[in-house]
Design a protein around this motif. Structure first.
Motif, short mmCIF file in Angstrom:
data_model
loop_
_atom_site.label_atom_id
_atom_site.label_comp_id
_atom_site.label_asym_id
_atom_site.label_seq_id
_atom_site.Cartn_x
_atom_site.Cartn_y
_atom_site.Cartn_z
N THR A 134 0.82 -1.21 0.00
CA THR A 134 0.00 0.00 0.00
C THR A 134 0.86 1.26 0.00
O THR A 134 0.36 2.33 -0.35
N THR A 135 2.13 1.15 0.41
CA THR A 135 3.02 2.31 0.38
C THR A 135 3.63 2.54 -1.00
O THR A 135 4.22 3.59 -1.23
N LEU A 136 3.51 1.56 -1.90
CA LEU A 136 4.13 1.67 -3.22
C LEU A 136 3.14 2.05 -4.31
O LEU A 136 3.55 2.58 -5.35
N PHE A 137 1.85 1.77 -4.09
CA PHE A 137 0.86 2.03 -5.13
C PHE A 137 -0.37 2.70 -4.52
O PHE A 137 -0.77 2.39 -3.39
N THR A 138 -0.94 3.61 -5.27
CA THR A 138 -2.14 4.30 -4.83
C THR A 138 -3.03 4.56 -6.04
O THR A 138 -2.52 4.88 -7.12
N PRO A 139 -4.38 4.38 -5.91
CA PRO A 139 -5.12 3.95 -4.72
C PRO A 139 -5.00 2.45 -4.50
O PRO A 139 -4.43 1.74 -5.34
N ASN A 140 -5.56 1.98 -3.40
CA ASN A 140 -5.39 0.58 -3.00
C ASN A 140 -6.50 -0.31 -3.59
O ASN A 140 -7.06 -1.16 -2.90
N THR A 141 -6.78 -0.12 -4.86
CA THR A 141 -7.82 -0.93 -5.51
C THR A 141 -7.37 -2.36 -5.79
O THR A 141 -8.18 -3.17 -6.23
N TRP A 142 -6.11 -2.65 -5.56
CA TRP A 142 -5.60 -4.00 -5.82
C TRP A 142 -5.85 -4.95 -4.65
O TRP A 142 -5.65 -6.16 -4.78
N ILE A 143 -6.27 -4.43 -3.50
CA ILE A 143 -6.33 -5.26 -2.30
C ILE A 143 -7.39 -6.35 -2.41
O ILE A 143 -7.11 -7.54 -2.18
N ARG A 144 -8.61 -5.99 -2.77
CA ARG A 144 -9.68 -6.99 -2.80
C ARG A 144 -9.42 -8.09 -3.83
O ARG A 144 -9.57 -9.28 -3.51
N ASN B 50 -0.58 -10.10 -21.20
CA ASN B 50 0.77 -9.65 -21.56
C ASN B 50 0.81 -8.14 -21.70
O ASN B 50 1.74 -7.49 -21.21
N ARG B 51 -0.20 -7.56 -22.36
CA ARG B 51 -0.23 -6.11 -22.51
C ARG B 51 -0.37 -5.42 -21.16
O ARG B 51 0.27 -4.39 -20.89
N LEU B 52 -1.20 -5.98 -20.29
CA LEU B 52 -1.37 -5.38 -18.95
C LEU B 52 -0.07 -5.45 -18.15
O LEU B 52 0.29 -4.49 -17.45
N LEU B 53 0.63 -6.57 -18.23
CA LEU B 53 1.87 -6.70 -17.48
C LEU B 53 2.96 -5.78 -18.04
O LEU B 53 3.81 -5.29 -17.29
N VAL B 54 2.95 -5.56 -19.36
CA VAL B 54 3.89 -4.58 -19.93
C VAL B 54 3.59 -3.19 -19.40
O VAL B 54 4.51 -2.43 -19.05
N ASP B 55 2.31 -2.84 -19.30
CA ASP B 55 1.94 -1.55 -18.71
C ASP B 55 2.41 -1.46 -17.27
O ASP B 55 2.87 -0.40 -16.82
N ALA B 56 2.29 -2.57 -16.53
CA ALA B 56 2.75 -2.56 -15.13
C ALA B 56 4.26 -2.34 -15.06
O ALA B 56 4.74 -1.59 -14.20
N ARG B 57 5.01 -2.98 -15.96
CA ARG B 57 6.46 -2.80 -15.96
C ARG B 57 6.83 -1.35 -16.27
O ARG B 57 7.72 -0.78 -15.62
N LEU B 58 6.17 -0.75 -17.23
CA LEU B 58 6.45 0.65 -17.54
C LEU B 58 6.10 1.57 -16.39
O LEU B 58 6.81 2.55 -16.11
N THR B 59 5.03 1.26 -15.69
CA THR B 59 4.66 2.07 -14.53
C THR B 59 5.72 1.99 -13.45
O THR B 59 6.11 3.00 -12.85
N VAL B 60 6.22 0.79 -13.20
CA VAL B 60 7.25 0.62 -12.18
C VAL B 60 8.54 1.35 -12.57
O VAL B 60 9.22 1.95 -11.73
N GLN B 61 8.86 1.34 -13.85
CA GLN B 61 10.10 1.97 -14.30
C GLN B 61 10.01 3.49 -14.33
O GLN B 61 11.00 4.18 -14.12
N ASN B 62 8.82 4.03 -14.61
CA ASN B 62 8.70 5.45 -14.84
C ASN B 62 8.18 6.23 -13.65
O ASN B 62 8.15 7.46 -13.69
N TYR B 63 7.75 5.55 -12.60
CA TYR B 63 7.20 6.24 -11.45
C TYR B 63 8.01 5.91 -10.21
O TYR B 63 8.52 4.80 -10.06
N ALA B 64 8.12 6.88 -9.33
CA ALA B 64 8.64 6.63 -7.99
C ALA B 64 7.46 6.36 -7.07
O ALA B 64 6.32 6.74 -7.35
N ALA B 65 7.72 5.68 -5.98
CA ALA B 65 6.65 5.33 -5.05
C ALA B 65 6.10 6.60 -4.38
O ALA B 65 6.87 7.47 -4.00
N PRO B 66 4.75 6.67 -4.23
CA PRO B 66 3.74 5.70 -4.65
C PRO B 66 3.32 5.90 -6.09
O PRO B 66 3.01 7.00 -6.50
N ALA B 67 3.34 4.82 -6.86
CA ALA B 67 2.97 4.86 -8.27
C ALA B 67 1.46 4.68 -8.41
O ALA B 67 0.81 4.10 -7.54
N PRO B 68 0.88 5.17 -9.51
CA PRO B 68 -0.57 5.02 -9.69
C PRO B 68 -0.95 3.57 -9.96
O PRO B 68 -0.22 2.83 -10.63
#
Length: 791
Positions: free
Chosen positions: A24-34, A95-113
């Protein structure tokens, strides 16, 4: 249900869920929890059901993987399923969604969207971890080994957060893992053979200290002590580098501590986020022969959407000796000077590298590098610790800058001329008020810069307002640019973005650059800290190229506007650009109030001399020193806890003794315990005289010490066997002399253990703990007995 191992499965699932909590400290909002909890529940339930049908661990894992695939398809792959079953189209979508996740991790500092890719990536990663934990803890009955994947999942959060994690994250994760470990240990212990009789209900007597309950009590004590130590110890040790994901979320501009790890500026700057945590981490040191310093650029951003600048895909060809060409638009008639900048100990992560602009040549000590074909931004294929660049300092004349504004036309504008649609009406209104009618390109740019920097009433602050009040007294929450232009409060990102949009509205191509201010000087060497991070606009002029402007007020940061961006004060005053190469002023980067942009400023930096009132230690150093002192005080007090408890126990026993004989017995038992702590333990069942001979032989007692031991033994024998009314002497001085004599011939580690860890002190603390436990559990035990009697 024993084959399903329901309690163990539930604990394993709970552990997997708890170690995901710090995400929860790395990504916001916390819509991934459920969705993530749903995937973990599937792993647990499927594991229980399959284990009830078979003992094959392979089938259990295959069943859990199948369950994860199905539930992931239902949660994330809707529209790509065939009657609820996954298809090839769903795999391509994932695969496309995971590529988007990788780009988000690379281009954002915590907390990432948090986007769909991040939700899917977290769910699948935690699901795999949950399967591994379930296999090790439940199938293999090895919860200790299950701690490895749990630790890995926890470190993803701990190592990528700019700030220290709340201790509750660790306590929760460690507590659940210890519960798993304790349950397995008790189960194993109960399978051992024992001579302890069972009660009528089939359980061993609860007051049997050698049974499972006694071991469980010791285990709980050690577990609590371990958790407390693990939480308290980091207070006095350095913070390690945030390097777990290398070039992704760990790149936080607000990372603090004593780490010397590499850092990187995030490529996407969230205009609504206020970065308040100061950072003292050094970025690089450099020397230069330039008379006027310039910020060092690490990136350029042209695309703005949804209140954020978004990075474009780089177009770079890496080479150890790339062919560096001057910008094609730079006319040969533009005055220029060539300077050199040499960097030592750079800690900026690849592909970023801090460099002036425009570059002429570079030597990166064998590291391959190149310039982006679209933006001319330098980048590297691996981090370069030391390098040097030759670059141009352009001194355009007023005549070269006096270019007519050419309003862009057409339905599709290039990115450098696109104005944010949400704020365009307000931007157009301000441009009409600020920019004179018929102004040239440089006059428009100077007017916009002066409005934001001086005459517009703007103020610098890291605390961004969330709303503004309209003409009717109502609170509104407009887009980020309109919020800044109406509230007139922001930091460098807001100032640079506003000037970019106002320049584009005026017809001037503009973009935003990110990098670092020149830093602070010390004996000719300049040091840039993470607190020197900065953003500024670049405007395009025909025949010259992209020129830096500085709308951020100088009172907030030590920002210095380029000479060509300043309007002459009178018709007779000299052209400010003409003196750019002759001035010998070196702008400094000293922060007056401890603010930072976008992270924080270093109020303790100087320009090489110590001013009045300067402190030897900065605020962070003083805070660290205070915590170290507090830790030392707590450590000293904690180390005295056991010895003081031993002394208190002896005094209490002597005070409660009913007669002299009992006091002599207490002194004798205390001496035997202390000698045992020193490693001199008499045979079990020895009489006082036999124990005395053993002590004398093992400790080589002679002379007065031997006589003292004889007097102690005689005193104990008289106290035990003499007729009532016999006068007894105090043996305490002799017992102390014997203990000192024995300690003198023992090893140092034995003496330290006896002094700081006496067995009587441990026994005292154990009895105190038992009294507290009995007090707390007393009402519950009485209630349980009453309920049992009624049954």
């Amino acid at each position: 249900m024993s084959r399903g191992r329901v309690p163990e499965s539930l604990l394993a699932g709970a552990a997997s869920a708890v170690v995901a909590w710090p995400l929860t400290t790395l990504f916001t909002p916390n819509t991934w929890i459920r969705p993530t909890l749903a995937v973990i529940a599937v792993v647990v339930v499927v594991g229980i059901l399959v284990r009830m049908a078979t003992t094959s661990w392979v089938l259990v894992i295959l069943g859990q993987l199948g369950g994860v695939v199905l539930v992931s398809g239902w949660l994330y792959g809707r529209g790509h399923l065939w009657h609820g079953l996954p298809t090839v189209d769903m795999v391509l979508t994932f695969n496309r969604l995971l590529v988007d996740a990788r780009l988000t991790v690379q281009n954002y500092a915590a907390p990432a969207p948090t986007n769909r890719g991040i939700i899917l990536g977290i769910g699948l990663a935690i699901a795999v971890a949950a399967i591994i934990v379930d296999h090790l803890a439940v199938m293999r009955r090895s919860p200790a080994m299950a701690g490895l994947p749990l630790l890995t999942a926890f470190l993803i959060s701990a190592s990528n957060s700019g700030d220290a994690l709340n201790p509750m994250y660790f306590v929760a994760a460690g507590g659940v893992w210890l519960l798993m470990l304790g349950r397995q240990g008790i189960s194993s212990l109960r399978r051992w053979s024992t001579t302890v009789p069972l009660s009528t209900n089939g359980r061993r007597s609860s007051d049997d200290r050698d049974g499972a309950y006694g071991y469980a009590a010791v285990g709980r004590t050690l577990a609590v002590a371990g958790l407390v130590t693990a939480v308290a110890l980091p207070v006095v040790i350095p913070h390690l580098p945030t390097r777990y994901l290398i070039d992704g979320l760990g790149r936080s501009t607000d990372a603090t501590g004593f780490s010397d790890g590499q850092i990187g500026l995030k490529s996407t700057l969230d205009l609504t986020r206020s970065l308040n945590n100061p950072s003292k981490a050094p970025v690089l040191t450099y020397t230069t022969n330039a008379p006027v310093l310039t910020p060092l650029r690490v990136g350029v951003l042209q695309t703005y959407a949804n209140d954020q600048w978004r990075p474009d895909t780089p177009d770079v060809s890496y080479s150890r000796r790339p062919q560096v060409e001057l910008p094609r638009e730079l006319d040969d008639s533009i005055p220029r000077e060539t300077y050199r900048l040499s960097v030592d100990d750079s800690r900026i992560e690849a592909p970023q590298i801090a460099a002036p602009t425009p570059l002429v040549s570079g030597d990166l000590d064998g590291v391959a590098w190149g310039l982006d074909r679209q933006t001319s931004v330098a980048s590297v294929n691996r981090s370069a610790r030391s390098y040097s660049f030759n670059y141009l300092a352009l001194n355009p004349t007023s005549g070269a800058l006096d270019q007519p504004v050419e309003p862009a036309t057409g339905a599709l504008l290039p990115p450098e001329l696109q104005v944010d649609p949400a704020s365009e009406p307000l931007v157009r209104q301000l441009v009409g008020e600020v920019v004179p009618e018929g102004a040239s390109r440089i006059e428009a740019a100077r007017a916009i810069q002066n409005y934001l920097r001086q005459s517009g009433g703007f103020s610098y602050s890291l605390q961004l307002p969330e709303t503004v009040t309209n003409d009717f007294g109502q609170s509104e929450r407009p887009d980020a640019i309109s919020l800044f232009l109406r509230s007139k409060v922001g930091y460098c990102v807001q100032f640079a973005t506003a000037m970019v949009m106002m320049a584009r509205e005026s017809g001037i191509p503009a973009r935003m650059a990110i990098g670092f201010l020149p830093g602070t000087a010390d004996r000719g060497t300049y040091t840039i800290h993470a607190s020197d991070a900065h953003a500024w606009p670049e405007l395009y002029f025909n025949g010259i190229g992209w020129l830096r402007f500085e709308p951020t007020p100088s009172g907030a940061q030590n920002t210095v506007a380029p000479p060509y961006s300043l309007a002459p004060t009178s018709p007779d005053s000299p052209d400010p650009s003409a003196s750019a190469s002759s001035t010998n002023v070196r702008p400094t980067n000293t922060r007056p109030d401890g603010a930072n942009d976008p992270g924080a400023q270093d109020p303790t930096t100087t320009t090489g001399t110590s001013g009045k009132g300067s402190s030897f230690l900065g605020p962070q150093a003083r805070t660290a020193l205070l915590w170290i002192l507090i830790g030392l005080v707590v450590g000293v007090l904690g180390s005295l806890a056991v010895p003081l408890a031993a002394r208190a126990r002896l005094r209490r026993r002597l005070r409660d003794a009913p007669d002299e004989a009992t006091r002599v017995e207490v002194e004798w038992q205390s001496m035997v315990e202390r000698l045992g702590d020193l490693g001199v333990i008499p045979p079990r069942g020895s009489t006082p005289r036999q124990a005395g001979r053993f002590f004398q032989r093992e400790a080589y007692l002679e002379g007065e010490e031997s006589q003292a031991l004889v007097r102690v033994v005689d005193g104990v024998e008289r106290s035990r066997y003499a007729p009532p009314g016999t006068t007894l002497t105090d043996v305490r001085p002799d017992t102390q002399r014997v203990v000192r004599a024995v300690a003198g011939v023992r090893r140092r580690k034995d003496r330290l253990r006896a002094a700081w860890w006496p067995s009587e002190g441990l026994l005292e603390w154990r009895e105190r703990r038992d009294r507290v436990v009995r007090t707390v559990r007393g009402p519950w035990d009485r209630l349980r007995e009453r309920l049992t009697d009624k049954d």
